[in-house]
Scaffold this active site. Structure first.
Site, PDB file in Angstrom:
ATOM      1  CD  GLU A 282      -5.702  -3.233  -6.751  1.00 47.30           C
ATOM      2  OE1 GLU A 282      -4.423  -3.050  -7.160  1.00 47.30           O
ATOM      3  OE2 GLU A 282      -6.779  -3.975  -6.165  1.00 47.30           O
TER       4      GLU A 282
ATOM      5  CG  HIS B 200      -6.023  -4.088 -13.902  1.00 46.90           C
ATOM      6  ND1 HIS B 200      -6.171  -4.814 -14.151  1.00 46.90           N
ATOM      7  CD2 HIS B 200      -5.417  -4.555 -12.703  1.00 46.90           C
ATOM      8  CE1 HIS B 200      -6.227  -6.060 -13.234  1.00 46.90           C
ATOM      9  NE2 HIS B 200      -5.775  -5.381 -12.280  1.00 46.90           N
ATOM     10  CD  GLU B 201      -3.032  -1.491 -10.816  1.00 47.58           C
ATOM     11  OE1 GLU B 201      -3.747  -1.864  -9.858  1.00 47.58           O
ATOM     12  OE2 GLU B 201      -2.627  -2.878 -11.368  1.00 47.58           O
TER      13      GLU B 201
ATOM     14  CG  HIS C 146      -8.184  -2.522  -8.697  1.00 48.24           C
ATOM     15  ND1 HIS C 146      -9.038  -3.420  -8.455  1.00 48.24           N
ATOM     16  CD2 HIS C 146      -6.857  -3.107  -9.849  1.00 48.24           C
ATOM     17  CE1 HIS C 146      -8.432  -4.480  -8.978  1.00 48.24           C
ATOM     18  NE2 HIS C 146      -6.772  -4.523  -9.696  1.00 48.24           N
TER      19      HIS C 146
ATOM     20  CD  GLU D  84      -7.002  -7.822  -9.097  1.00 44.84           C
ATOM     21  OE1 GLU D  84      -6.708  -7.383 -10.514  1.00 44.84           O
ATOM     22  OE2 GLU D  84      -6.256  -6.828  -8.376  1.00 44.84           O
TER      23      GLU D  84
ATOM     24  CG  ASP E 206       1.625 -13.852  -2.332  1.00 45.48           C
ATOM     25  OD1 ASP E 206       0.161 -12.874  -3.321  1.00 45.48           O
ATOM     26  OD2 ASP E 206       2.019 -13.849  -2.793  1.00 45.48           O
TER      27      ASP E 206
ATOM     28  CE1 TYR F 152      -4.740 -11.185 -11.003  1.00 42.81           C
ATOM     29  CE2 TYR F 152      -5.244  -9.697 -12.121  1.00 42.81           C
ATOM     30  CZ  TYR F 152      -4.595 -10.260 -10.962  1.00 42.81           C
ATOM     31  OH  TYR F 152      -4.142  -9.448 -10.025  1.00 42.81           O
TER      32      TYR F 152
HETATM   33  N1  BES Z   1      -3.668  -5.979  -7.198  1.00 43.19           N
HETATM   34  C1  BES Z   1      -3.447  -6.625  -7.870  1.00 43.19           C
HETATM   35  C2  BES Z   1      -2.030  -6.446  -7.736  1.00 43.19           C
HETATM   36  C3  BES Z   1      -1.496  -7.623  -6.035  1.00 43.19           C
HETATM   37  C4  BES Z   1      -2.485  -8.682  -6.790  1.00 43.19           C
HETATM   38  C5  BES Z   1      -1.474  -7.155  -4.950  1.00 43.19           C
HETATM   39  C6  BES Z   1      -2.408  -9.712  -5.786  1.00 43.19           C
HETATM   40  C7  BES Z   1      -0.413  -8.439  -4.339  1.00 43.19           C
HETATM   41  C8  BES Z   1      -1.566  -9.432  -4.389  1.00 43.19           C
HETATM   42  C9  BES Z   1      -3.058  -5.401  -9.303  1.00 43.19           C
HETATM   43  O1  BES Z   1      -4.110  -4.157  -9.555  1.00 43.19           O
HETATM   44  C10 BES Z   1      -2.764  -6.193 -10.501  1.00 43.19           C
HETATM   45  O2  BES Z   1      -3.664  -7.299 -11.059  1.00 43.19           O
HETATM   46  N2  BES Z   1      -1.366  -6.015 -11.308  1.00 43.19           N
HETATM   47  C11 BES Z   1      -1.471  -6.869 -12.569  1.00 43.19           C
HETATM   48  C12 BES Z   1      -1.284  -5.684 -13.363  1.00 43.19           C
HETATM   49  C13 BES Z   1      -2.671  -6.423 -14.335  1.00 43.19           C
HETATM   50  C14 BES Z   1      -2.854  -5.615 -15.619  1.00 43.19           C
HETATM   51  C15 BES Z   1      -3.217  -7.897 -14.367  1.00 43.19           C
HETATM   52  C16 BES Z   1       0.452  -6.866 -12.083  1.00 43.19           C
HETATM   53  O3  BES Z   1       0.736  -6.717 -11.748  1.00 43.19           O
HETATM   54  O4  BES Z   1       0.879  -7.609 -13.339  1.00 43.19           O
HETATM   55 ZN    ZN Z   2      -5.338  -6.353 -10.439  1.00 40.06          ZN
END
Ligand code: BES
Ligand code: ZN
Length: 618
Positions: free
Chosen positions: A287, A311-312, A315, A334, A391, A399
């Site tokens: 995002e 989703h993005e 954010h 999230e 991480d 989520y």
């Molecule tokens: N911000 C996250 C991606 C992220 C999370 C990067 C943790 C680094 C550390 C992004 O908004 C996200 O949640 N992406 C998901 C997509 C979603 C529709 C659940 C993905 O990448 O799958």
């Molecule tokens: Zn996200």
């Protein structure tokens, strides 16, 4: 006379104590303890960044300088986070100073300590990135869609920005930024900032980000890309061969932004663009403000995976406007975003679609809870990631349990009250950071006590697992899929006509719910009827590959297709699901054989996850 003296004495006391009070106020700690940054923003903090960098594709390095405006709260040094950077020199208000480093930490990198005085206004660091940088992925032309030019993108979340910019890399530190970025003149540079729409002749790009954002949201992409507007304030950046397809796929972007604004208030970032990156991008989406970074694997041809864009976009409120203060509060980013995402999807496409997405998430949550059955603490919403890589906390719990909490809360208080509450929450806390505790206090005052509603908030947030009072989500469409699946399992026969109107979500639900005892013969029938091995939908393909591996299905050259998928796609969620299937079905050797070939195509965040999973060492 006496009286006057007394009076002036009193006035004097008042003045001095008032001054003292002012000093006290200044010293009040604004930033909470942050286990993943060396910086001490309560002492000295960066407020603005001026980046002047060269993107050198030959040496695969970013070189240049970062100048910061700082606010010094009477400290004698300012501390920046760095990791795998070469620091050449440091200046304070233009004069060279002696800097020093703290000890190196495998996860956090090392503190860069810069001496300052109470009068110091700016600090400059001259530096370059190294081959160990974790944020950057340098792609060869072969790894792109058009195969003509190299490509570079950054990924900052959670703590990787410090591997390409020395910075106070805590989400609580918000900065505005300007950047001058020099790239080869055949390429265009774009950032999480005001962006160009065409290439410049000399490859020099000037960026301005006037809204203060957390460092993990500073982002850069460089490639042979073009822009195509969807509406006045939304549009797509992509390589030439992807641009039209992406434009088609994401044609509802403007409707999504309007729907989001109707729900929770104005979009505060002016522009909402998406850049479609090459397939090694490690996430579905990221995002980055004004410019979401996205995987091309969501371009399914039928808009069926565009909830990622919702989703993005969500954010832009939960995450970018109201930001998790520490990575222990990641669920505030999230969980709220998934809730908001599904509300946008419901507004555009109806309750059926939103509930199918919610149920897929519900099943993800169940899988995650099962995976964490020996580590229940990791199933709490509020985490304790001190000493760990953030991480580790970035899984379905934040989520999907986060979503379930908010949905349950919505159903308890009623949607109308909940929406008013959320709208005010975003408005009141715009451009600031939020801790879990601050959220709970706000929730109690502004929603629960106000409406005299009892709710087990603390159980949801501080206890492992899922409380009993969870919202029950249902979908007639999914019930029908389950019925068709069980009839197939009983009879070994399935008629294609039954599935002809299925959406991606129904297919995913079908495949994910194969019983443990499903036979190779049955998988063969399914593949012969529906050719799932060659599905052009990345999500359906991914869940199918997982089952093929788990249940030893080898027909239709599925092995070759899986290998091709794993060597071109670097999306961590997909890649890790597939490698996990190898691992969980005692086929680590087979998995490793593919991984040795595919690893070079992965961004560091994907490679790190799979290294750990398969016990791979370089
Ligand atoms: N911000 C996250 C991606 C992220 C999370 C990067 C943790 C680094 C550390 C992004 O908004 C996200 O949640 N992406 C998901 C997509 C979603 C529709 C659940 C993905 O990448 O799958
Ligand atoms: Zn996200």
């Amino acid at each position: 006379m006496k009286n006057i003296n007394l009076l002036s004495f009193l006035v004097l006391i008042c003045i001095t104590s008032c001054l003292d009070l002012k000093k006290e106020e200044k010293k009040v700690k604004k930033y909470v303890e942050e286990p993943h940054s060396f910086s001490k923003p309560n002492e000295a903090v960066v407020t603005h960044l001026n980046l002047d960098i060269d993107v050198d594709f030959d040496s695969k390095q970013i070189k240049g300088s970062a100048t910061y405006n700082i606010t010094n709260n009477e400290a004698s040094e300012i501390i920046l986070d760095t990791k795998f950077l070469e620091i050449h020199s440091v200046l304070a208000d233009g004069k060279k100073v002696e800097f020093s480093f703290g000890d190196f930490n495998k996860q956090l990198g090392k503190a860069l300590k810069i001496p300052i005085t109470t009068n110091t206004k700016t600090v400059t660091v001259n530096y370059n990135t190294t081959s160990k940088t974790e944020a950057l992925q340098w792609l060869s032309p072969q790894q792109t869609a058009d195969k003509t030019d190299p490509f570079l993108f950054t990924q900052g979340q959670a703590i990787l920005t410090r591997t390409w910019i020395p910075i106070q890399d805590s989400p609580q530190v918000r900065v505005t930024y300007n950047a001058t970025v020099k790239v080869p003149s055949s390429l265009m540079a774009v950032m999480s900032a005001e962006n160009p729409k065409t290439k410049t002749a000399d490859g020099v790009y000037n960026f301005k980000m006037k809204q203060a954002i957390s460092p993990y949201l500073i982002a850069l992409s460089v490639g042979n890309i073009e822009y195509k507007a969807v509406s006045k304030r939304t549009g797509i950046y992509a390589e030439k061969s992807v641009l039209d397809k992406a434009h088609e796929e994401f044609s509802d972007m403007e409707k999504m932004v309007s729907a989001a604004e109707n729900l929770y208030g104005d979009y505060d970032w002016e522009q909402f663009d998406v850049i479609v990156l090459p397939p090694s991008f490690p996430f579905g989406g990221m995002e980055n403000p004004r410019l979401t970074f996205a995987t091309p694997t969501v371009i399914a041809g039928d808009k069926s995976l565009t909830s990622l864009i919702a989703h993005e976009l969500a954010h832009s409120w939960s995450g970018n406007l109201v930001t998790n203060a520490t990575w222990d509060d990641f669920w505030l980013n999230e969980g709220f975003t998934v809730y908001f995402e599904l509300r946008i999807m419901e507004a555009l496409y109806g309750k059926d679609r939103a509930n199918m997405l919610a149920l897929i998430g519900r099943q993800d949550l169940e899988d995650e809870l099962e995976g964490f059955k020996d580590a229940p603490n990791d199933t709490k919403l509020k985490l304790d990631l001190k000493g760990r890589n953030p991480d580790d906390g970035m899984n379905s719990i934040a989520y999907d349990k986060g979503y379930l909490f908010l949905r349950t809360l919505e159903e308890t208080v009623g949607r109308e009250k909940f929406d008013v509450f959320l709208k005010n929450y975003f408005k009141t806390h715009a451009f600031s950071t939020m801790t879990t505790e601050k959220f709970i206090a706000y929730l109690n005052t502004n929603l629960l006590e106000k409406n005299k509603i009892e709710f087990n908030t603390k159980e949801w947030i501080y206890k492992p697992g899922v409380p009993k009072n969870q919202a029950i989500i249902t979908s007639d469409k999914f019930s029908s899929v389950e019925k068709i699946l069980s009839e197939f399992i009983a009879k070994n026969k399935i008629e294609a006509v039954l599935t002809k109107d299925w959406t991606t979500q129904e297919w995913v639900h079908f495949v994910r719910n194969f019983p443990k005892e499903i036979t190779v013969e049955q998988l063969t029938i399914i593949d012969n009827t529906f050719n799932l091995t060659n599905s052009t939908n990345s999500y359906i393909a991914m869940v199918w590959f997982e089952k093929a591996i788990t249940h030893n299905y080898r027909g239709n050259n599925v092995d070759t297709t899986i290998e091709a998928f794993l060597t071109s796609v670097g999306r961590r969620w997909y890649v890790s699901t597939i490698f996990k299937a190898y691992k969980d079905s005692n086929k680590v050797t087979e998995g490793l054989a593919i991984y040795k070939k595919s690893r070079a195509n992965y961004h560091s965040v994907t490679a790190n996850t799979i290294d750990g999973m398969l016990g791979y060492e370089e």
